[in-house]
Design a protein around this motif. Structure first.
Motif, PDB file in Angstrom:
ATOM      1  N   MET A  48      -9.939  11.464  -6.934  1.00  0.00           N
ATOM      2  CA  MET A  48      -9.074  10.701  -6.033  1.00  0.00           C
ATOM      3  C   MET A  48      -8.818   9.299  -6.600  1.00  0.00           C
ATOM      4  O   MET A  48      -7.678   8.872  -6.741  1.00  0.00           O
ATOM      5  CB  MET A  48      -9.772  10.600  -4.664  1.00  0.00           C
TER       6      MET A  48
ATOM      7  N   ALA B 168      -7.033   4.320   6.785  1.00  0.00           N
ATOM      8  CA  ALA B 168      -6.777   4.642   5.380  1.00  0.00           C
ATOM      9  C   ALA B 168      -6.961   3.400   4.505  1.00  0.00           C
ATOM     10  O   ALA B 168      -7.525   3.479   3.407  1.00  0.00           O
ATOM     11  CB  ALA B 168      -5.379   5.220   5.216  1.00  0.00           C
ATOM     12  N   SER B 169      -6.513   2.231   4.985  1.00  0.00           N
ATOM     13  CA  SER B 169      -6.634   1.007   4.178  1.00  0.00           C
ATOM     14  C   SER B 169      -8.092   0.637   3.962  1.00  0.00           C
ATOM     15  O   SER B 169      -8.485   0.220   2.877  1.00  0.00           O
ATOM     16  CB  SER B 169      -5.963  -0.193   4.828  1.00  0.00           C
TER      17      SER B 169
ATOM     18  N   PHE C 132      -6.620   9.257  -9.634  1.00  0.00           N
ATOM     19  CA  PHE C 132      -5.235   9.543  -9.275  1.00  0.00           C
ATOM     20  C   PHE C 132      -4.564   8.293  -8.714  1.00  0.00           C
ATOM     21  O   PHE C 132      -3.445   7.942  -9.098  1.00  0.00           O
ATOM     22  CB  PHE C 132      -5.184  10.681  -8.242  1.00  0.00           C
ATOM     23  N   VAL C 133      -5.300   7.588  -7.833  1.00  0.00           N
ATOM     24  CA  VAL C 133      -4.736   6.397  -7.200  1.00  0.00           C
ATOM     25  C   VAL C 133      -4.466   5.307  -8.234  1.00  0.00           C
ATOM     26  O   VAL C 133      -3.412   4.671  -8.239  1.00  0.00           O
ATOM     27  CB  VAL C 133      -5.673   5.882  -6.070  1.00  0.00           C
TER      28      VAL C 133
ATOM     29  N   LEU D 260      -1.480   6.157 -10.301  1.00  0.00           N
ATOM     30  CA  LEU D 260      -0.262   5.880  -9.552  1.00  0.00           C
ATOM     31  C   LEU D 260       0.081   4.392  -9.628  1.00  0.00           C
ATOM     32  O   LEU D 260       1.227   4.013  -9.850  1.00  0.00           O
ATOM     33  CB  LEU D 260      -0.507   6.287  -8.097  1.00  0.00           C
ATOM     34  N   SER D 261      -0.942   3.534  -9.467  1.00  0.00           N
ATOM     35  CA  SER D 261      -0.722   2.092  -9.492  1.00  0.00           C
ATOM     36  C   SER D 261      -0.133   1.661 -10.826  1.00  0.00           C
ATOM     37  O   SER D 261       0.798   0.879 -10.890  1.00  0.00           O
ATOM     38  CB  SER D 261      -2.037   1.338  -9.284  1.00  0.00           C
TER      39      SER D 261
ATOM     40  N   TRP E 213     -10.569   2.625   3.956  1.00  0.00           N
ATOM     41  CA  TRP E 213     -11.183   3.632   3.100  1.00  0.00           C
ATOM     42  C   TRP E 213     -10.759   3.442   1.628  1.00  0.00           C
ATOM     43  O   TRP E 213     -11.576   3.559   0.704  1.00  0.00           O
ATOM     44  CB  TRP E 213     -10.774   5.016   3.614  1.00  0.00           C
ATOM     45  N   LEU E 214      -9.499   3.123   1.389  1.00  0.00           N
ATOM     46  CA  LEU E 214      -8.971   3.089   0.025  1.00  0.00           C
ATOM     47  C   LEU E 214      -9.165   1.747  -0.673  1.00  0.00           C
ATOM     48  O   LEU E 214      -9.021   1.659  -1.884  1.00  0.00           O
ATOM     49  CB  LEU E 214      -7.480   3.436   0.030  1.00  0.00           C
TER      50      LEU E 214
END
Lengths: 208, 168
Positions: B1, B163-164, B4-5, B8-9, B166-167
């Motif tokens: 995860m 979500a914020s 992947f994030v 993406l960034s 957590w991420l």
């Protein structure tokens, strides 16, 4: 709304400072804040210029229109009771694409226009009799399923690239201002997915 | 995860620029002229937010300098949410610019790359101004009974906040 919030910030802050003997810092803070705002706005010129420039290329080359078309099947699924030739789909698509790209100036007029068209659609339904439990019209002054869906999706935030946030982060000395792009996309996907599931469930429920 | 994030960034912006400019060329669009045209609008956008920024940063600075924000943080129960983020989260549904002002205060106090700074950045990127948007849209069509809109909007916002955190 902002009138009250802003006045509240200043008045609460000053009264609190008077009670706690921090009034000098407050005066200093006010002046520092204005300088900070100017530096920030100047740094925004670069990022916003770049982004708006790219978006103008996307518009002139027909990329935005192509994205609009690509949204159609999705819109048909999200708004199952809108006729497939109804012009309101175009407006909803424009609103969606503009939201995805963070073009607030384009998203709002399209969204408001879509609301008016949805009201017209509801008016048509009020005129026509239907036996279907889930397609019965709502009375005047009540939000239709389509209106609720449009609003919830708009509020769930669809924006892929948080352009202004990147500018702010870099201005405050972030080592890697764009490192939040990935997390922001994933978080947006999560909040939007929750919104979509919620809308699909509520659309199926009987109206009152 | 995580990979992947991060992936993406790093790649999202370059790929997006490549795609937009490439598509423009393919469609025989005068890409640089279009770019400069659009960039002018960007200039106006940046200048037009200056008055808002001056007002709100000054406002948040007053709250910060008076000691009010620290006092508020002391009142809040610990555990569920990181305390400095609470004002941002509470302000978010009401006013985008006021919430941004509070987030900028977090950048200044804790740094944009801290957990709090990242959480605030993501939070503001994945939520919207619930009440402002609802009143604007519904007033346009004179709707007063909004049925399940508020519940959906609050649920989506809560999901965004979770979500914020957590991420980040």
């Amino acid at each position: 709304m902002l009138n009250g919030i802003w006045a509240g910030m200043l008045l609460i802050g000053i009264v609190f400072a008077a009670l706690h003997g921090t009034l000098d810092q407050v005066g200093q803070g006010l002046l520092d804040g204005t300088g900070e705002a100017v530096t920030l706005a100047i740094s925004m010129v670069g990022v916003m210029g770049l982004w708006c420039g790219l978006m103008e290329i996307a518009r002139q080359s027909g990329l935005l229109q192509a994205l609009n078309k690509m949204c159609r099947p999705l819109i048909r699924w999200l708004y199952p009771h809108i006729h497939k030739d109804d012009p309101v789909q175009e407006l909803i698509a424009t609103n969606m694409v503009a939201n995805l790209l963070g073009l607030g100036n384009a998203a709002t007029p399209a969204g408001l226009h879509a609301m008016k068209e949805l009201e017209r659609l509801e008016e048509q339904r009020r005129g026509a009799k239907t036996e279907r439990e889930d397609a019965r019209p709502v009375p005047k002054g009540v939000a239709s399923n389509e209106m609720c869906t449009l609003l919830v999706l708009n509020i769930s935030s669809l924006q892929l690239l948080p352009v202004t946030m990147i500018a702010y982060r870099s201005q405050y000395g972030s080592v890697d201002p764009t490192s939040i792009v990935g997390p922001a996309i994933v978080a947006t996907a999560i909040s939007t997915a929750v919104a979509v599931v919620f809308c699909k469930i509520m659309q199926r429920r009987k109206k009152r | 995860m995580d990979t992947f994030v991060n992936f993406l960034s790093g790649l999202f912006i370059p790929l997006l620029v490549f795609y937009i400019v490439g598509f423009g060329l393919l469609m025989k669009c005068p890409v640089f002229d279009a770019f400069t045209d659009g960039a002018k609008d960007g200039f106006h956008v940046a200048v037009s937010i200056l008055p808002t920024l001056i007002g709100l940063i000054a406002g948040v600075r007053v709250l910060r300098a008076s000691g009010f924000l620290d006092w508020l943080a002391g009142l809040l129960p610990r555990g569920v949410l990181p305390v400095p983020l609470v004002p941002v989260i509470l302000m978010r549904p009401f006013s985008s610019s006021a919430a941004t002002g509070l987030a900028l205060d977090i950048f200044k106090e804790y740094g944009p790359d801290s957990y709090l700074g990242r959480a605030a950045s993501i939070l503001l990127s994945c939520t919207e101004t619930v009440f402002y948007t609802m009143s604007l849209y519904f007033v346009t069509v004179k709707v007063t009974k909004t049925r399940w809109t508020m519940a959906g909007a609050m649920l989506a916002t809560a999901a965004g906040v979770a979500a914020s955190l957590w991420l980040a």
